[in-house]
Design an enzyme around this catalytic site. Structure first.
Site, PDB file in Angstrom:
ATOM      1  N   THR A 186     -60.348   9.186 130.320  1.00 33.55           N
ATOM      2  CA  THR A 186     -60.892  10.349 130.927  1.00 33.55           C
ATOM      3  C   THR A 186     -61.227  11.488 129.929  1.00 33.55           C
ATOM      4  O   THR A 186     -60.556  11.301 128.550  1.00 33.55           O
ATOM      5  CB  THR A 186     -59.328  10.739 131.611  1.00 33.55           C
ATOM      6  N   LYS A 190     -54.869  18.090 128.852  1.00 32.22           N
ATOM      7  CA  LYS A 190     -56.551  17.393 129.155  1.00 32.22           C
ATOM      8  C   LYS A 190     -57.496  17.610 129.488  1.00 32.22           C
ATOM      9  O   LYS A 190     -58.359  17.518 129.980  1.00 32.22           O
ATOM     10  CB  LYS A 190     -56.547  16.517 127.665  1.00 32.22           C
ATOM     11  N   LYS A 197     -62.474  11.304 138.093  1.00 35.92           N
ATOM     12  CA  LYS A 197     -61.549  11.311 137.577  1.00 35.92           C
ATOM     13  C   LYS A 197     -61.179  12.832 137.544  1.00 35.92           C
ATOM     14  O   LYS A 197     -60.068  12.793 137.987  1.00 35.92           O
ATOM     15  CB  LYS A 197     -62.244  11.013 136.653  1.00 35.92           C
TER      16      LYS A 197
HETATM   17  P1  NAD Z   1     -52.242   6.054 123.980  1.00 34.32           P
HETATM   18  O1  NAD Z   1     -52.418   8.009 123.432  1.00 34.32           O
HETATM   19  O2  NAD Z   1     -51.303   5.622 124.693  1.00 34.32           O
HETATM   20  O3  NAD Z   1     -53.681   5.111 123.814  1.00 34.32           O
HETATM   21  C1  NAD Z   1     -54.569   5.855 123.368  1.00 34.32           C
HETATM   22  C2  NAD Z   1     -54.394   5.003 122.109  1.00 34.32           C
HETATM   23  O4  NAD Z   1     -56.092   4.750 121.299  1.00 34.32           O
HETATM   24  C3  NAD Z   1     -54.294   5.114 120.949  1.00 34.32           C
HETATM   25  O5  NAD Z   1     -53.167   3.856 120.759  1.00 34.32           O
HETATM   26  C4  NAD Z   1     -54.686   5.719 119.788  1.00 34.32           C
HETATM   27  O6  NAD Z   1     -53.977   5.631 118.426  1.00 34.32           O
HETATM   28  C5  NAD Z   1     -56.045   5.199 119.662  1.00 34.32           C
HETATM   29  N1  NAD Z   1     -56.973   6.011 119.436  1.00 34.32           N
HETATM   30  C6  NAD Z   1     -57.639   6.998 119.649  1.00 34.32           C
HETATM   31  N2  NAD Z   1     -58.460   7.763 118.734  1.00 34.32           N
HETATM   32  C7  NAD Z   1     -59.070   6.731 118.075  1.00 34.32           C
HETATM   33  C8  NAD Z   1     -59.909   6.189 117.322  1.00 34.32           C
HETATM   34  N3  NAD Z   1     -61.008   6.873 117.321  1.00 34.32           N
HETATM   35  N4  NAD Z   1     -60.551   4.779 117.510  1.00 34.32           N
HETATM   36  C9  NAD Z   1     -59.328   3.851 117.688  1.00 34.32           C
HETATM   37  N5  NAD Z   1     -58.390   3.704 117.654  1.00 34.32           N
HETATM   38  C10 NAD Z   1     -58.445   5.687 118.953  1.00 34.32           C
HETATM   39  O7  NAD Z   1     -53.330   7.184 125.488  1.00 34.32           O
HETATM   40  P2  NAD Z   1     -53.188   6.390 127.617  1.00 34.32           P
HETATM   41  O8  NAD Z   1     -52.313   6.549 127.946  1.00 34.32           O
HETATM   42  O9  NAD Z   1     -53.371   5.150 126.829  1.00 34.32           O
HETATM   43  O10 NAD Z   1     -54.728   6.804 127.516  1.00 34.32           O
HETATM   44  C11 NAD Z   1     -55.800   6.279 127.730  1.00 34.32           C
HETATM   45  C12 NAD Z   1     -56.452   6.797 128.262  1.00 34.32           C
HETATM   46  O11 NAD Z   1     -57.074   6.623 129.890  1.00 34.32           O
HETATM   47  C13 NAD Z   1     -56.507   9.149 127.957  1.00 34.32           C
HETATM   48  O12 NAD Z   1     -57.840   9.283 128.187  1.00 34.32           O
HETATM   49  C14 NAD Z   1     -56.103   9.115 129.560  1.00 34.32           C
HETATM   50  O13 NAD Z   1     -56.421  10.005 129.731  1.00 34.32           O
HETATM   51  C15 NAD Z   1     -56.605   8.158 130.190  1.00 34.32           C
HETATM   52  N6  NAD Z   1     -55.424   7.838 131.981  1.00 34.32           N
HETATM   53  C16 NAD Z   1     -54.474   7.466 131.194  1.00 34.32           C
HETATM   54  C17 NAD Z   1     -53.337   6.775 132.517  1.00 34.32           C
HETATM   55  C18 NAD Z   1     -52.189   7.467 132.131  1.00 34.32           C
HETATM   56  O14 NAD Z   1     -51.395   6.512 133.020  1.00 34.32           O
HETATM   57  N7  NAD Z   1     -51.070   6.936 131.050  1.00 34.32           N
HETATM   58  C19 NAD Z   1     -53.519   6.754 133.700  1.00 34.32           C
HETATM   59  C20 NAD Z   1     -55.398   6.867 133.797  1.00 34.32           C
HETATM   60  C21 NAD Z   1     -55.714   7.112 132.581  1.00 34.32           C
END
Ligand code: NAD
Length: 288
Positions: A89, A239, A164
């Protein structure tokens, strides 16, 4: 066809697993080693993951993180005419800019953020909101079919992120409303289970209520019943609400309740609650 899956966090690792279980060749990578260990087929470097991949899927916290990956010299290792699918997102304008840059390098790109949480990611029942070229969507459809059960195609690049932003505006405002209602119910000595079951079966029903009930007990699988482990981290909702606020400002649309909700979650995240599920804001409301 090799798929590089970058970002193996709460959402990325179960999504990558769905693709692997469906028989696709998937190589994952994450900047953090402990995240890499969540996916059995992780590579030791971004370069190895991207090498000769014809699809790159990113599931990262922010637009800056996606930009970091897309700007890495290892992107040169992707197969010709690779398809880039960003499921993170991120803000609408950043998403459009990434799509323009991708096109200039000979790649196709879709913005494809999701709804459904880690439980939807694990079950392969996510809802995708997609923007980008239709020919790119046709290429991606078999992958979306593995990771999700619903898809809405909105049109040009950035429209998936626009949808979104609006979607999560509803989630954020609803989340805060559910927390305030439970704080008041608690202060009025109402039984949590009875109040939860009333709302679940009446007009106050919502996905947020059922899956992110903010008090421990009534919903055993909700983060509140697991010490508020995310779920959806408050820093990420803060965010997303910032993204909605910026998108509204860019087009001159007032969203006063959304602005206040964005302010409250930002304050909560910056005050130490960022890595807790967003439903944990209930505790600060109840204390106040
Ligand atoms: P998270 O923080 O659990 O996972 C993100 C991962 O990205 C981490 O493991 C981090 O180490 C990795 N990362 C960060 N920068 C990086 C880079 N430059 N290169 C490689 N890896 C990198 O987050 P999440 O909950 O998995 O969410 C991920 C995305 O999905 C976000 O944008 C969030 O808004 C969206 N989202 C989350 C949910 C939810 O319920 N958790 C639902 C819908 C959408």
């Amino acid at each position: 066809m090799k798929i590089a899956f970058i970002g193996l966090g709460t959402m990325g690792s179960p999504m990558a697993n769905c693709l692997k279980e469906a028989g696709f060749s998937v190589v994952g990578w994450d900047a953090v080693d402990s995240a890499c260990s969540r996916f059995e087929y992780s590579s030791s470097s971004l370069g190895d993951a991207l090498s000769q991949a014809s699809v790159l899927i990113t599931m990262l916290p922010s637009g800056d993180d996606v930009q970091v990956v897309h700007s890495d010299p290892a992107m040169a290792g992707l197969a010709e005419n690779a398809l880039l699918i960003d499921c993170s997102t991120i803000d609408v304008e950043a998403s459009k800019a990434l799509a323009t840059e991708a096109e200039a390098k000979g790649f196709q790109m879709l913005d494809a953020p999701v709804s459904g949480g880690p439980e939807g990611a694990a079950a392969g029942t996510l809802a995708f909101m997609v923007g980008g070229e239709e020919t790119a969507l046709e290429r991606a459809n078999p992958l979306f079919d593995c990771m999700g059960s619903k898809l809405t195609y909105f049109g040009d690049a950035g429209t998936g992120q626009a949808a979104k932003a609006c979607h999560n505006l509803i989630c954020g405002i609803t989340g805060l409303a559910v927390c305030e209602a439970f704080a008041l119910a608690d202060a009025l000595d109402l039984d949590h289970d009875k109040f939860f079951n009333l709302c679940k079966n009446a007009a106050a029903q919502s996905w947020i209520l059922e899956n992110r009930c903010p008090v421990p007990g009534p919903a055993p699988k909700a983060p509140a019943s697991n010490d508020y482990a995310p779920g959806f981290a408050a820093r990420l909702l803060a965010k997303d609400l910032g993204i909605a606020r910026d998108a509204a400002a860019a087009v001159g649309q007032d969203i006063p309740i959304g602005q206040e909700t964005a302010r409250r979650y930002a304050e909560f995240a910056e005050g130490g609650g960022g890595n807790l599920d967003f439903s944990a804001i209930y505790r600060t409301i109840r204390q106040a």
